[in-house]
Write a protein that holds these residues in place. Structure first.
Motif, PDB file in Angstrom:
ATOM      1  N   PRO A 180      -8.271 -12.610   1.186  1.00 57.38           N
ATOM      2  CA  PRO A 180      -9.211 -11.593   1.652  1.00 57.38           C
ATOM      3  C   PRO A 180      -9.411 -10.502   0.598  1.00 57.38           C
ATOM      4  O   PRO A 180      -8.635 -10.380  -0.355  1.00 57.38           O
ATOM      5  N   LEU A 181     -10.462  -9.718   0.790  1.00 56.54           N
ATOM      6  CA  LEU A 181     -10.685  -8.555  -0.070  1.00 56.54           C
ATOM      7  C   LEU A 181      -9.514  -7.596   0.065  1.00 56.54           C
ATOM      8  O   LEU A 181      -8.951  -7.441   1.152  1.00 56.54           O
ATOM      9  N   VAL A 182      -9.155  -6.952  -1.030  1.00 51.32           N
ATOM     10  CA  VAL A 182      -8.112  -5.927  -1.025  1.00 51.32           C
ATOM     11  C   VAL A 182      -8.758  -4.611  -1.447  1.00 51.32           C
ATOM     12  O   VAL A 182      -9.867  -4.592  -1.983  1.00 51.32           O
ATOM     13  N   ALA A 183      -8.071  -3.521  -1.221  1.00 49.78           N
ATOM     14  CA  ALA A 183      -8.567  -2.213  -1.635  1.00 49.78           C
ATOM     15  C   ALA A 183      -8.597  -2.140  -3.162  1.00 49.78           C
ATOM     16  O   ALA A 183      -7.713  -2.662  -3.837  1.00 49.78           O
ATOM     17  N   ALA A 184      -9.604  -1.478  -3.704  1.00 52.13           N
ATOM     18  CA  ALA A 184      -9.725  -1.334  -5.155  1.00 52.13           C
ATOM     19  C   ALA A 184      -8.630  -0.438  -5.722  1.00 52.13           C
ATOM     20  O   ALA A 184      -8.270  -0.555  -6.889  1.00 52.13           O
ATOM     21  N   ILE A 185      -8.090   0.460  -4.889  1.00 55.87           N
ATOM     22  CA  ILE A 185      -6.996   1.341  -5.301  1.00 55.87           C
ATOM     23  C   ILE A 185      -5.770   0.963  -4.483  1.00 55.87           C
ATOM     24  O   ILE A 185      -5.782   1.072  -3.254  1.00 55.87           O
ATOM     25  N   PRO A 236      -9.755 -10.189  -5.206  1.00 55.76           N
ATOM     26  CA  PRO A 236     -11.108  -9.676  -4.985  1.00 55.76           C
ATOM     27  C   PRO A 236     -11.103  -8.332  -4.259  1.00 55.76           C
ATOM     28  O   PRO A 236     -10.313  -8.105  -3.337  1.00 55.76           O
ATOM     29  N   THR A 237     -11.959  -7.416  -4.718  1.00 55.99           N
ATOM     30  CA  THR A 237     -12.210  -6.148  -4.027  1.00 55.99           C
ATOM     31  C   THR A 237     -13.721  -6.009  -3.885  1.00 55.99           C
ATOM     32  O   THR A 237     -14.478  -6.753  -4.514  1.00 55.99           O
ATOM     33  N   ALA A 238     -14.162  -5.056  -3.104  1.00 59.34           N
ATOM     34  CA  ALA A 238     -15.596  -4.808  -2.967  1.00 59.34           C
ATOM     35  C   ALA A 238     -16.192  -4.296  -4.274  1.00 59.34           C
ATOM     36  O   ALA A 238     -17.401  -4.397  -4.493  1.00 59.34           O
ATOM     37  N   ASP A 239     -15.341  -3.761  -5.157  1.00 64.27           N
ATOM     38  CA  ASP A 239     -15.797  -3.193  -6.428  1.00 64.27           C
ATOM     39  C   ASP A 239     -15.570  -4.107  -7.622  1.00 64.27           C
ATOM     40  O   ASP A 239     -15.756  -3.694  -8.757  1.00 64.27           O
ATOM     41  N   GLY A 240     -15.142  -5.340  -7.398  1.00 60.70           N
ATOM     42  CA  GLY A 240     -14.823  -6.252  -8.494  1.00 60.70           C
ATOM     43  C   GLY A 240     -13.349  -6.593  -8.472  1.00 60.70           C
ATOM     44  O   GLY A 240     -12.589  -6.077  -7.659  1.00 60.70           O
ATOM     45  N   PRO A 241     -12.907  -7.470  -9.372  1.00 64.98           N
ATOM     46  CA  PRO A 241     -11.522  -7.950  -9.321  1.00 64.98           C
ATOM     47  C   PRO A 241     -10.496  -6.874  -9.678  1.00 64.98           C
ATOM     48  O   PRO A 241     -10.752  -5.984 -10.469  1.00 64.98           O
ATOM     49  N   LEU A 242      -9.315  -7.002  -9.065  1.00 62.56           N
ATOM     50  CA  LEU A 242      -8.165  -6.148  -9.325  1.00 62.56           C
ATOM     51  C   LEU A 242      -7.069  -7.052  -9.882  1.00 62.56           C
ATOM     52  O   LEU A 242      -6.692  -8.034  -9.252  1.00 62.56           O
ATOM     53  N   THR A 243      -6.558  -6.731 -11.054  1.00 60.82           N
ATOM     54  CA  THR A 243      -5.528  -7.539 -11.695  1.00 60.82           C
ATOM     55  C   THR A 243      -4.156  -7.100 -11.200  1.00 60.82           C
ATOM     56  O   THR A 243      -3.843  -5.909 -11.212  1.00 60.82           O
TER      57      THR A 243
END
Length: 177
Positions: free
Chosen positions: A49-54, A77-84
């Motif tokens: 699922p999408l995760v928070a960008a922060i 995946p986040t709503a703002d793009g990928p988070l590593t």
């Protein structure tokens, strides 16, 4: 390059994230990684699922991880793009004296005596800091694995004073008190 984006040509292990589902082998599987060793890029789990960008900030007095394996570097995946983030897998994780600070207003802070995740546990962190007897370790996707730090342990490893930038956790069961 935007934060959380892998290099266009390759990840730290020389393999592009899209080219692999899971690394075939890990450095230091017998207990410790070589100094300067980069972790492999791995794919996000199907249905992630999408995760928070922060990420949220998770701290405690003690974190015990049983059956720990540091899987590799993954893009969530986040709503703002990928988070590593780094992916840790284990059979159980118990955190004592928990303080969880999600992004946003300070009144959303959660405090619990303990939190336990059991079963097929996956913990994703953009930064992990914890103390082992005699030294502090810091793990992050953009840092090499410090010399002598185990990337897998069939037994339990206890970190004191953990400070984790927590992107996502999943487990078969989850409880808090």
């Amino acid at each position: 390059m935007p934060q959380g984006s892998p290099p266009a040509s390759s990840g730290p292990s020389g393999v592009r994230p899209a080219d692999c589902d899971r690394a075939k082998s890990f450095p230091g599987e017998t207990g410790g990684a070589d100094a300067g060793t980069a972790l492999p890029w791995i794919s996000a789990d199907p249905g992630q699922p999408l995760v928070a960008a922060i990420p949220a900030k998770l701290t405690g007095s003690k974190l015990t991880m049983s059956g720990l394996r540091l899987e590799g570097i993954v893009q969530l995946p986040t709503a703002d793009g990928p988070l590593t983030a780094l992916k840790f897998s284990m059979h159980e994780a118990v955190t004592e004296d928990v303080v969880l600070r999600p992004p946003g207003p300070p009144d959303r802070t959660i405090r619990l005596a303990a939190v336990t995740a059991r079963g097929d546990v996956a913990l994703y962190a953009t930064r992990f800091v914890g103390r082992l007897p005699g030294f502090t370790i810091t793990l992050a996707p953009d840092l090499p694995v410090p010399a002598g730090v185990p990337i897998m342990s069939p037994g339990a490893i206890t970190f004191t004073d953990p400070a984790i930038d927590l992107a996502f956790v999943k487990s078969d069961t989850f409880s808090g008190r």
